[in-house]
Design an enzyme around this catalytic site. Sequence first.
Site, PDB file in Angstrom:
ATOM      1  N   GLN A 196     -34.530  34.584 -48.926  1.00 40.83           N
ATOM      2  CA  GLN A 196     -33.339  33.878 -49.392  1.00 40.83           C
ATOM      3  C   GLN A 196     -33.693  32.916 -50.523  1.00 40.83           C
ATOM      4  OE1 GLN A 196     -30.265  34.646 -48.434  1.00 40.83           O
ATOM      5  NE2 GLN A 196     -29.257  33.082 -49.665  1.00 40.83           N
ATOM      6  N   LYS A 242     -25.582  36.885 -42.597  1.00 37.41           N
ATOM      7  CA  LYS A 242     -26.239  38.186 -42.781  1.00 37.41           C
ATOM      8  C   LYS A 242     -26.764  38.707 -41.444  1.00 37.41           C
ATOM      9  CE  LYS A 242     -27.424  37.136 -47.591  1.00 37.41           C
ATOM     10  NZ  LYS A 242     -28.443  36.781 -48.590  1.00 37.41           N
ATOM     11  N   ASP A 245     -32.522  43.526 -51.692  1.00 37.68           N
ATOM     12  CA  ASP A 245     -31.817  42.624 -52.616  1.00 37.68           C
ATOM     13  C   ASP A 245     -31.742  43.224 -54.015  1.00 37.68           C
ATOM     14  OD1 ASP A 245     -30.730  40.217 -51.677  1.00 37.68           O
ATOM     15  OD2 ASP A 245     -32.698  39.258 -51.507  1.00 37.68           O
TER      16      ASP A 245
HETATM   17  N1  GUN Z   1     -29.176  33.454 -52.938  1.00 36.68           N
HETATM   18  C1  GUN Z   1     -27.922  33.613 -53.417  1.00 36.68           C
HETATM   19  N2  GUN Z   1     -27.560  34.920 -53.381  1.00 36.68           N
HETATM   20  C2  GUN Z   1     -28.627  35.591 -52.869  1.00 36.68           C
HETATM   21  C3  GUN Z   1     -28.859  36.969 -52.586  1.00 36.68           C
HETATM   22  O1  GUN Z   1     -28.024  37.857 -52.817  1.00 36.68           O
HETATM   23  N3  GUN Z   1     -30.072  37.254 -52.049  1.00 36.68           N
HETATM   24  C4  GUN Z   1     -31.025  36.304 -51.805  1.00 36.68           C
HETATM   25  N4  GUN Z   1     -32.202  36.696 -51.298  1.00 36.68           N
HETATM   26  N5  GUN Z   1     -30.828  35.014 -52.063  1.00 36.68           N
HETATM   27  C5  GUN Z   1     -29.624  34.670 -52.593  1.00 36.68           C
END
Ligand code: GUN
Length: 292
Positions: A96, A52, A119
């Site tokens: 995350q 990311k 998110d």
């Molecule tokens: N863990 C797995 N997928 C995601 C996501 O799209 N965002 C976040 N913050 N954590 C994740």
Amino acid sequence: MKLLDGKKLSLELQTEIAAEVEAHVANGGRKPHLAAILIGDDPASKAYVGHKVKACAKAGFESSLIEREGDISQSELLDMVRELNEDDSIDGFIVQLPLPSHIDNQAVIEAVKPSKDVDGFHPENVGRMALGLPTFLPATPGGIMTLLERNGVKTTGMHAVVIGRSDIVGNPMTTLLSRNAEPGNCTVTQCHSRTVDLKSHTLKADLIIAAVGKPHFVTADMVKEGAVVVDVGINSIEDSSRKSGRRLTGDVDFDNVAEKCSLITPVPGGVGPMTIATLLQNTLRARLASKR
Ligand code: GUN
């Protein structure tokens, strides 16, 4: 069979996003700034967050990675979230997941300011999505909708089977596929670990979304000829032919399922890159919507 190539499309989207950022900056605007909080040392989470942050640089964004040990207290983490909420230099941020088991995930999600919740996990944004109001779509389901749309997959009238009921993928996917829009307008059956005779459902599906978290869970005998198959799984399995001894694989038995279906996403290179592109789109939207 044709591949639904998420890697290729995500590169196109990143180029489009980078051009928008450039135009915004040329007009005197500030670069979008995404922050990511990473707690603990889970290798998969580290890798995802790393992707990311790298994508931010390619699209011309600022990014901040904030890493803390896995023994952080809930109140310390909530303080970090509140700080980012108030930091005018940050347009959007993510925490995350999964978080260590002593942390109340929901309390953290609800502490994020909805206007910075790129998110799309905050209940306010989940509610807006359910009502079809403008909001940040969660990155994985949002990315899948874009992947279908930009590949000309007309989902109206399809019978979709979503396997999974997580808040991150299964539930929002079910909402988006049943919405009154294209892509959307599907008749959706949502299956999960307590579904009886899963195969009887998947065999009727024109579109299968596999978000189970089990390698090669969806096998060829479960798939109707000509179906579209989207594989959300990212599972690390042993592979002695690799230097690392491991490789990534999806929830779908790709080699055998591919022979039966019309379109299928590979793993890696399918849904994963689309998740990242959608996060960038959300962050750019947060920047452009911000009065700061
Ligand atoms: N863990 C797995 N997928 C995601 C996501 O799209 N965002 C976040 N913050 N954590 C994740």
